[in-house]
Write an enzyme that holds these catalytic residues in place. Sequence first.
Site, PDB file in Angstrom:
ATOM      1  N   LYS A 146      -3.299  -2.039  -3.869  1.00 14.45           N
ATOM      2  CA  LYS A 146      -2.324  -2.985  -3.290  1.00 14.45           C
ATOM      3  C   LYS A 146      -2.412  -2.979  -1.770  1.00 14.45           C
ATOM      4  O   LYS A 146      -1.927  -2.075  -1.106  1.00 14.45           O
ATOM      5  CB  LYS A 146      -0.905  -2.573  -3.722  1.00 14.45           C
TER       6      LYS A 146
ATOM      7  N   ILE B 209     -14.220  -5.641   5.755  1.00 16.07           N
ATOM      8  CA  ILE B 209     -13.876  -7.029   6.067  1.00 16.07           C
ATOM      9  C   ILE B 209     -14.240  -7.931   4.891  1.00 16.07           C
ATOM     10  O   ILE B 209     -15.352  -7.841   4.370  1.00 16.07           O
ATOM     11  CB  ILE B 209     -14.669  -7.488   7.320  1.00 16.07           C
TER      12      ILE B 209
ATOM     13  N   TYR C 207     -11.856 -14.084  -9.108  1.00 15.07           N
ATOM     14  CA  TYR C 207     -12.523 -13.456  -7.953  1.00 15.07           C
ATOM     15  C   TYR C 207     -13.619 -14.399  -7.417  1.00 15.07           C
ATOM     16  O   TYR C 207     -13.903 -14.423  -6.230  1.00 15.07           O
ATOM     17  CB  TYR C 207     -13.073 -12.079  -8.321  1.00 15.07           C
TER      18      TYR C 207
ATOM     19  N   ASP D 243     -13.506 -11.081  15.902  1.00 16.59           N
ATOM     20  CA  ASP D 243     -13.773 -11.915  14.733  1.00 16.59           C
ATOM     21  C   ASP D 243     -15.249 -11.694  14.405  1.00 16.59           C
ATOM     22  O   ASP D 243     -16.119 -11.970  15.237  1.00 16.59           O
ATOM     23  CB  ASP D 243     -13.502 -13.385  15.073  1.00 16.59           C
TER      24      ASP D 243
ATOM     25  N   LEU E  54      -2.822  -5.903   1.869  1.00 14.23           N
ATOM     26  CA  LEU E  54      -2.528  -7.276   2.301  1.00 14.23           C
ATOM     27  C   LEU E  54      -3.443  -8.277   1.586  1.00 14.23           C
ATOM     28  O   LEU E  54      -2.997  -9.332   1.134  1.00 14.23           O
ATOM     29  CB  LEU E  54      -2.712  -7.380   3.821  1.00 14.23           C
TER      30      LEU E  54
ATOM     31  N   SER F  80      -4.027  -1.056   4.880  1.00 18.19           N
ATOM     32  CA  SER F  80      -5.454  -1.379   4.766  1.00 18.19           C
ATOM     33  C   SER F  80      -6.276  -0.173   4.332  1.00 18.19           C
ATOM     34  O   SER F  80      -6.026   0.961   4.773  1.00 18.19           O
ATOM     35  CB  SER F  80      -5.997  -1.851   6.124  1.00 18.19           C
ATOM     36  N   ILE F  81      -7.294  -0.437   3.512  1.00 15.36           N
ATOM     37  CA  ILE F  81      -8.225   0.632   3.119  1.00 15.36           C
ATOM     38  C   ILE F  81      -8.891   1.214   4.374  1.00 15.36           C
ATOM     39  O   ILE F  81      -9.071   2.425   4.476  1.00 15.36           O
ATOM     40  CB  ILE F  81      -9.268   0.091   2.122  1.00 15.36           C
TER      41      ILE F  81
ATOM     42  N   LYS G 109     -19.736 -10.439  -2.652  1.00 15.63           N
ATOM     43  CA  LYS G 109     -19.899  -8.976  -2.804  1.00 15.63           C
ATOM     44  C   LYS G 109     -21.276  -8.632  -3.370  1.00 15.63           C
ATOM     45  O   LYS G 109     -21.838  -7.580  -3.034  1.00 15.63           O
ATOM     46  CB  LYS G 109     -18.791  -8.402  -3.698  1.00 15.63           C
TER      47      LYS G 109
END
Length: 256
Positions: free
Chosen positions: A192, A92, A155, A63, A194, A18-19, A162
């Site tokens: 790259k 997120i 996208y 969440d 998840l 993850s970033i 975004k």
Amino acid sequence: MLLSEKKGLIFGVANGHSIAWAIAQEAAKQGATLGFTYLNEALERRVRPLAESVNSPLIARCDACSDEELDEVFKMVDEQWGGQLDFVVHSIAFAQREDLQGKFLDTSRDGFKTALEVSAYSLVAVAQRAASRMTQGGSLITLTYHGSQQVVPNYNVMGVAKAALEASVRYLANDLGDQNVRVNAVSAGPVKTLSAKGIRGFGDMLKNSADVAPLKRNVEIAEVANTGVFLLSDYSSGITGEVLYVDAGLNTKACV
Ligand code: NAD
Ligand code: 0WE
């Protein structure tokens, strides 16, 4: 060290790719004390060992669509850190899989609502709770993508989400500026992770991006992380409401 004495919350680690995790690692290296949230039990198994590897006792399920779970995280900040908070990493995003293929025209009301709530409103919900605790000023960052500005095939509704996220960065920055809380976005080139794995044609996209980008390569996740840490640090004290591209220059190229 750029972040010594600072305490920050990291939203959006799913695994070691993850970033958010790349940013967390660099932030820890720069002396920060970190807290982590994870989406669900399945991800807890991955996030807990990562958090422990950087000595973070603050780990909570969250969440971002749940006001109760968000409140719980910030209650932990009050209890464990005496309410001191210096930065937040918001990393997120989610859209229903069927909305990341075919035509944007076919986006359902429910799909639109989900993408915008998870990917854009969640920043507002986090900022509401974080800002009141940033009594010495602070920095919030989020992750975005150029699909907000120009049409990127497939996208789709995420591009619209975004765009809302980037506008939210500007409005939040304006509201929080008088308490020296800064809000910025890092616009990353394709990486790259998840989230990218499920995307059909992502491999071809990476190859094409590397050919087109001025640097003739894709951006490395560590480069995105370094810019994130810069925006969290006092080195960026004059920057707020900004969307900073970390994409090997890709966004500057016209498609001709
Ligand atoms: P990732 O899958 O590792 O991270 C996405 C995170 O969002 C996951 O941790 C997931 O658990 C979390 N999430 C989804 N729904 C949630 C919810 N309801 N509540 C709380 N958390 C939720 O993938 P990543 O690529 O590291 O993505 C992080 C951010 O970077 C995203 O905002 C993404 O849009 C952005 N980004 C990614 C790329 C890329 O190419 N990978 C490029 C630019 C921007
Ligand atoms: O923001 C993203 C991806 C975010 C994302 C990914 C998924 C995959 C799994 C949001 N929701 C979901 N839902 C799922 O079910 N990126 C910037 C990476 C990305 O995704 C693309 C891209 C790029 C780049 C989708 C289509 C085209 C390009």
